[in-house]
Structure formats: C-alpha cells, structure tokens
Design a protein around this motif. Structure first.
Motif, short mmCIF file in Angstrom:
data_model
loop_
_atom_site.label_atom_id
_atom_site.label_comp_id
_atom_site.label_asym_id
_atom_site.label_seq_id
_atom_site.Cartn_x
_atom_site.Cartn_y
_atom_site.Cartn_z
N ASP A 11 0.78 -1.22 0.17
CA ASP A 11 -0.01 -0.03 0.06
C ASP A 11 0.81 1.27 0.06
OD1 ASP A 11 -2.29 -1.30 0.23
OD2 ASP A 11 -1.84 -1.56 2.43
N TYR A 12 2.16 1.27 0.27
CA TYR A 12 2.98 2.28 0.71
C TYR A 12 2.78 3.50 -0.44
CZ TYR A 12 6.82 5.35 2.12
OH TYR A 12 7.68 6.49 2.32
N ARG A 13 2.84 3.11 -1.65
CA ARG A 13 3.08 3.85 -2.99
C ARG A 13 1.54 4.80 -2.75
NH1 ARG A 13 4.89 1.50 -7.73
NH2 ARG A 13 6.98 2.13 -7.16
N SER A 14 0.51 3.88 -2.76
CA SER A 14 -0.89 4.43 -2.98
C SER A 14 -0.93 5.36 -1.77
CB SER A 14 -1.96 3.47 -2.87
OG SER A 14 -1.68 2.37 -3.80
N VAL A 15 -0.58 5.04 -0.56
CA VAL A 15 -0.65 6.12 0.62
C VAL A 15 0.12 7.27 0.22
CG1 VAL A 15 0.01 6.24 2.99
CG2 VAL A 15 -1.30 4.15 2.29
N LYS A 16 1.34 7.16 -0.12
CA LYS A 16 2.05 8.29 -0.34
C LYS A 16 1.56 9.39 -1.37
CE LYS A 16 6.83 9.68 -1.56
NZ LYS A 16 6.73 10.37 -2.93
N LEU A 45 -1.07 0.40 14.03
CA LEU A 45 -1.59 1.57 14.22
C LEU A 45 -1.72 2.46 13.05
CD1 LEU A 45 -0.07 2.39 17.62
CD2 LEU A 45 -2.21 1.34 17.25
N VAL A 46 -1.67 1.88 11.86
CA VAL A 46 -1.52 2.57 10.62
C VAL A 46 -2.81 1.77 9.89
CG1 VAL A 46 -0.58 3.53 8.35
CG2 VAL A 46 0.80 3.40 10.48
N ILE A 47 -3.84 2.42 9.66
CA ILE A 47 -5.00 1.62 9.16
C ILE A 47 -5.29 2.38 7.93
CG2 ILE A 47 -7.22 0.98 9.64
CD1 ILE A 47 -6.62 1.12 12.62
N VAL A 48 -5.65 1.50 6.97
CA VAL A 48 -6.05 2.21 5.77
C VAL A 48 -7.72 1.63 5.20
CG1 VAL A 48 -3.96 2.18 4.50
CG2 VAL A 48 -5.57 0.22 4.11
N ALA A 49 -8.48 2.76 4.58
CA ALA A 49 -9.60 2.47 3.91
C ALA A 49 -9.60 2.03 2.44
CB ALA A 49 -10.54 3.66 4.35
N GLU A 50 -10.15 1.13 2.06
CA GLU A 50 -9.80 0.65 0.77
C GLU A 50 -11.32 0.57 -0.02
OE1 GLU A 50 -7.20 -2.95 -0.93
OE2 GLU A 50 -8.63 -3.31 0.31
N ASP A 52 -12.96 -0.35 -4.13
CA ASP A 52 -12.61 -0.66 -5.26
C ASP A 52 -10.96 -0.71 -5.61
OD1 ASP A 52 -15.29 -0.41 -6.08
OD2 ASP A 52 -15.22 1.68 -6.25
N ASN A 53 -10.30 -1.38 -4.64
CA ASN A 53 -8.66 -1.68 -4.71
C ASN A 53 -8.10 -0.56 -4.89
OD1 ASN A 53 -9.28 -4.61 -4.81
ND2 ASN A 53 -9.76 -4.42 -7.03
N ASP A 54 -8.74 0.62 -4.40
CA ASP A 54 -7.95 1.96 -4.37
C ASP A 54 -7.82 2.30 -2.73
OD1 ASP A 54 -7.50 2.41 -6.86
OD2 ASP A 54 -9.39 3.47 -7.10
N ILE A 55 -6.61 2.68 -2.47
CA ILE A 55 -6.60 3.46 -1.00
C ILE A 55 -7.36 4.66 -1.15
CG2 ILE A 55 -5.13 4.14 0.77
CD1 ILE A 55 -4.92 0.92 0.70
N ILE A 73 -5.17 11.87 9.71
CA ILE A 73 -6.04 11.04 9.03
C ILE A 73 -6.10 11.82 7.77
CG2 ILE A 73 -8.66 10.84 8.64
CD1 ILE A 73 -8.93 11.11 11.57
N VAL A 74 -6.13 11.09 6.59
CA VAL A 74 -6.05 11.51 5.02
C VAL A 74 -7.24 10.88 4.53
CG1 VAL A 74 -4.70 12.28 3.21
CG2 VAL A 74 -3.51 11.96 5.58
N ILE A 75 -7.96 11.77 3.99
CA ILE A 75 -9.23 10.96 3.24
C ILE A 75 -9.21 11.71 1.70
CG2 ILE A 75 -11.53 10.42 2.76
CD1 ILE A 75 -10.62 9.57 5.59
N ALA A 76 -9.25 10.75 0.72
CA ALA A 76 -9.23 11.14 -0.81
C ALA A 76 -10.47 12.38 -0.84
CB ALA A 76 -9.48 10.02 -1.78
#
Length: 141
Positions: A11-16, A45-50, A52-55, A73-76
C-alpha cells in the motif's frame, strides 16, 4: 463497499500518492516521516480504507508513554463526505483499547483542525486535543 484494514507493504505507494493529493507539501513531508517511523514501530496503528481496490483513506496513530494519539487522518477528496474518517477513527480506537493505552488524544495542528467537530461528535473534549505534540517520538524521532 469500504474495506478497513491494517496497512500492508504493497500500500505504501498508494498512501504516499494520497498524502500528495490531499496535504500541503510541507505537511506531506512531515507526515511521510512520521508515517515511516510508525510503520517501523507498530504498523498495527496505521489503518487504511480501501474502495474498489484503491486506498481512499489512511489514519496514523502512535503510542507515546502509554498514551494513544491520533496523529493524522487523510481521506481522498472524492470520499470526504462518506464517513470514511469515522470508520478509521473507530478502527484505531479499537487498536488503542486492545493495547490498553491510559488515554487517547488528538494531535492538534492546522491540518487536523477541520476534523475537530468530528472528534467532538464522537465524544472527545477540548482537553483531548494536544497542541504540544511536536515532542512525540513519531514527530521528533
């Protein structure tokens, strides 16, 4: 369908990219440093919301002196009205509870200020917002 889960290496690249889309350049740099540190210490302690296969959302928490901190917290942009932030806050709270922290705080800076009302609606009080978080290990190293 939103999937809330622990971060994975892939997930690293998508999160960045999400940080770069949503955050100012300065905040993005600070957040990436803290994000990297927290991944090294406790990626639970790092949680993602996914979706359609996108973070589409990330929450970074940290524990310092047995206290839990919501750091970022960062939301698209396209998902900011969909309560993704509530789901991430709740998921991280469960992790903090599992780890038996003595208190949970929200780090208070200009990036987090717009979501204070959200935290307040979830039961956080003004005293739970910590402005002096620059000394936290996740930030100071």
């Amino acid at each position: 369908m939103m999937n809330i889960r622990s971060i994975q290496l892939a997930d690293y690249r998508s999160v960045k990219e999400l940080f770069e889309e949503v955050l100012s350049e300065e905040v993005c740099e600070q957040t990436l440093v803290a994000f990297g540190r927290q991944l090294g210490w406790d990626s639970d302690l790092v949680i993602v919301a996914e979706a359609d296969n996108d973070i589409v959302g990330v929450i970074i928490g940290t524990i310092d002196n047995n206290k839990g901190y919501y750091y970022r917290i960062v939301i698209a942009k396209a998902y900011q009205e969909q309560e993704v932030d509530k789901q991430l806050i709740s998921a991280l709270k469960q992790r903090f509870d599992q780890k038996k922290v003595s208190k949970i705080y929200v780090t208070a800076d200009e990036t987090n200020e717009p979501i204070f009302p959200l935290f307040e609606s979830l039961g956080f009080a003004a005293t739970d917002f910590i402005k002096s978080f620059k000394k936290l290990s996740i930030v100071a190293g």
